[in-house]
Design a protein around this motif. Structure first.
Motif, short mmCIF file in Angstrom:
data_model
loop_
_atom_site.label_atom_id
_atom_site.label_comp_id
_atom_site.label_asym_id
_atom_site.label_seq_id
_atom_site.Cartn_x
_atom_site.Cartn_y
_atom_site.Cartn_z
N ALA A 1 9.09 -20.28 -11.85
CA ALA A 1 7.93 -19.82 -11.09
C ALA A 1 7.29 -18.63 -11.79
O ALA A 1 7.98 -17.82 -12.43
N PRO A 2 5.98 -18.47 -11.67
CA PRO A 2 5.32 -17.31 -12.28
C PRO A 2 5.74 -16.02 -11.59
O PRO A 2 6.08 -16.03 -10.41
N ARG A 3 5.76 -14.95 -12.34
CA ARG A 3 6.00 -13.63 -11.77
C ARG A 3 4.72 -12.83 -11.89
O ARG A 3 4.02 -12.93 -12.89
N HIS A 4 4.41 -12.05 -10.87
CA HIS A 4 3.16 -11.30 -10.84
C HIS A 4 3.48 -9.83 -10.60
O HIS A 4 4.34 -9.50 -9.78
N ARG A 5 2.79 -8.95 -11.31
CA ARG A 5 3.16 -7.55 -11.25
C ARG A 5 1.97 -6.64 -10.99
O ARG A 5 0.82 -6.99 -11.24
N ALA A 6 2.28 -5.47 -10.51
CA ALA A 6 1.30 -4.41 -10.33
C ALA A 6 2.04 -3.08 -10.37
O ALA A 6 3.24 -3.02 -10.10
N VAL A 7 1.33 -2.02 -10.71
CA VAL A 7 1.90 -0.68 -10.68
C VAL A 7 0.96 0.20 -9.86
O VAL A 7 -0.23 0.30 -10.17
N LEU A 8 1.51 0.80 -8.81
CA LEU A 8 0.72 1.64 -7.91
C LEU A 8 1.09 3.10 -8.12
O LEU A 8 2.22 3.45 -8.46
N VAL B 1 4.13 13.89 -3.06
CA VAL B 1 4.82 13.60 -4.33
C VAL B 1 3.79 12.99 -5.28
O VAL B 1 3.69 11.77 -5.41
N PRO B 2 3.00 13.82 -5.96
CA PRO B 2 1.90 13.30 -6.79
C PRO B 2 2.35 12.40 -7.94
O PRO B 2 1.57 11.57 -8.42
N ASP B 3 3.60 12.54 -8.39
CA ASP B 3 4.07 11.75 -9.52
C ASP B 3 4.68 10.41 -9.10
O ASP B 3 5.21 9.68 -9.95
N TYR B 4 4.60 10.07 -7.82
CA TYR B 4 5.20 8.83 -7.36
C TYR B 4 4.52 7.62 -8.00
O TYR B 4 3.30 7.51 -8.02
N VAL B 5 5.35 6.71 -8.53
CA VAL B 5 4.88 5.46 -9.12
C VAL B 5 5.73 4.33 -8.54
O VAL B 5 6.96 4.43 -8.49
N LEU B 6 5.06 3.27 -8.11
CA LEU B 6 5.73 2.10 -7.53
C LEU B 6 5.39 0.87 -8.35
O LEU B 6 4.25 0.43 -8.39
N GLY B 7 6.38 0.33 -9.04
CA GLY B 7 6.20 -0.91 -9.78
C GLY B 7 6.59 -2.09 -8.91
O GLY B 7 7.60 -2.04 -8.20
N LEU B 8 5.79 -3.15 -8.96
CA LEU B 8 6.00 -4.34 -8.14
C LEU B 8 6.08 -5.57 -9.03
O LEU B 8 5.26 -5.75 -9.93
N LEU B 9 7.05 -6.43 -8.74
CA LEU B 9 7.17 -7.70 -9.43
C LEU B 9 7.40 -8.76 -8.36
O LEU B 9 8.45 -8.78 -7.70
N ARG C 1 0.84 -1.20 0.00
CA ARG C 1 0.00 0.00 0.00
C ARG C 1 0.87 1.24 0.00
O ARG C 1 1.92 1.28 0.66
N ILE C 2 0.43 2.26 -0.74
CA ILE C 2 1.04 3.58 -0.66
C ILE C 2 0.11 4.46 0.18
O ILE C 2 -1.07 4.61 -0.14
N ASP C 3 0.62 5.04 1.24
CA ASP C 3 -0.15 5.94 2.08
C ASP C 3 -0.50 7.20 1.29
O ASP C 3 0.32 7.72 0.53
N ASP C 4 -1.72 7.70 1.47
CA ASP C 4 -2.13 8.88 0.71
C ASP C 4 -1.32 10.12 1.06
O ASP C 4 -1.23 11.06 0.26
N ARG C 5 -0.68 10.14 2.22
CA ARG C 5 0.16 11.28 2.57
C ARG C 5 1.41 11.32 1.69
O ARG C 5 1.99 12.40 1.47
N LEU D 1 10.30 -7.43 -6.05
CA LEU D 1 11.16 -6.45 -6.68
C LEU D 1 10.38 -5.15 -6.84
O LEU D 1 9.21 -5.17 -7.23
N THR D 2 11.03 -4.04 -6.54
CA THR D 2 10.38 -2.74 -6.61
C THR D 2 11.13 -1.83 -7.57
O THR D 2 12.36 -1.84 -7.64
N VAL D 3 10.36 -1.04 -8.32
CA VAL D 3 10.90 -0.02 -9.22
C VAL D 3 10.13 1.26 -8.93
O VAL D 3 8.89 1.25 -8.95
N GLU D 4 10.83 2.36 -8.69
CA GLU D 4 10.15 3.58 -8.26
C GLU D 4 10.54 4.77 -9.13
O GLU D 4 11.71 4.96 -9.47
N ALA D 5 9.56 5.56 -9.46
CA ALA D 5 9.78 6.82 -10.18
C ALA D 5 9.05 7.94 -9.45
O ALA D 5 8.04 7.70 -8.78
N ALA D 6 9.57 9.16 -9.60
CA ALA D 6 8.95 10.30 -8.92
C ALA D 6 8.88 11.51 -9.83
O ALA D 6 8.70 12.63 -9.35
#
Length: 262
Positions: free
Chosen positions: A229-236, A23-31, A14-18, A199-204
């Motif tokens: 093994a399968p890899r599963h991803r999401a982008v927050l 940082v409105p442009d924050y993006v968190l990629g998850l694998l 989870r990304i906290d709304d604070r 694995l995390t990938v972050e942009a701001a």
């Protein structure tokens, strides 16, 4: 305690709304990788890291030049937005880029850590591998000052993050990073052996989502050579701030049906 134990069969992130308010442009990629045998090296990774170092050597950037690379510049602005001095505490991507730009090479740790370093040098984004056995929930949030952080390589010297400092925290009061992604914690380090990884990938910076997606694609392609093994991803981001992962189901936005498409 020097390594997290097995036990959790589900992980929420989870990304906290604070955080996104600052940082409105924050993006968190998850694998997410449910199971992988982490080896000391791999032929798909070693040349990539060397090539990434060589490219940065040829670029001839000084410290100021590194700080102006768009991905890193975005993180410097993000750190200032949350009251962190990026000159004193550079983000993870800037730290390794500065080191290599001086003409150095990074220490070779293992196939996964080396992979993350290679991709980080190429993309100028923070990329990390976290061992998450035994963790049921992670939140990128401001610390309240009561969390315990065990420094990487020094678990017998615990620290307390400063109140308001952005950390990756679990639901047991443990912080697994300091100053967002400046330092990773000891408990989630990626060691040799069979691991459950996130694995995390972050942009701001503006339009960073496309770069995060591209990095996830590259990571997933190499991981396909390292594990069956399968890899599963999401982008927050500020619009989608939650994801949930079950061991036998894909990482998907929270609230969706495990095993369904996100």
């Amino acid at each position: 305690m020097t390594q997290l134990s097995d036990g959790a069969d589900r992980l929420s992130v989870r990304i906290d709304d604070r955080v996104t308010a600052s940082v409105p442009d924050y993006v968190l990629g998850l694998l997410a990788v449910p199971a992988i045998e982490v080896g000391p090296a791999h032929p798909a990774v070693a040349p990539w890291l060397t090539a990434a170092e060589d490219a940065l050597h040829r670029a001839g950037l000084d410290k100021a030049g590194v700080s102006e690379v768009p991905g890193i510049a975005g993180w410097r602005a993000a750190y200032r937005a949350v009251a962190v001095n990026p000159n004193r505490f550079p983000c993870a991507a800037e730290s390794i880029a500065r080191r290599v730009a001086r003409g150095d090479r990074l220490p070779r740790i293992n196939a996964l850590v080396d992979l993350c370093n290679a991709v980080s040098l190429d993309s100028a984004l923070p990329v990390a591998s976290c061992a998450v056995d035994g963790i049921a929930a992670l939140a990128v949030r401001p610390a309240d000052g009561t969390e315990t952080y065990l420094p990487l390589g020094a678990p017998d010297a615990p620290e307390r993050p400063e109140p308001g400092e952005i950390v990756y925290a679990d639901d047991h009061g443990r912080a697994h990073s300091r100053r967002w992604n400046w330092r990773q914690g000891h408990l989630v380090r990626t060691d040799l052996g069979r691991r459950r990884l996130l694995l995390t990938v972050e942009a701001a910076h503006p339009d960073g989502r496309a770069e995060v997606e591209a990095v996830l694609d590259r990571l997933d392609a190499v991981l396909g050579e390292l594990t069956a093994a399968p890899r599963h991803r999401a982008v927050l981001d500020r619009d989608t701030r939650d994801a949930a992962f079950a061991v036998e189901a894909p990482l998907s936005p929270a609230g969706s049906i495990p095993g369904g498409r996100s």
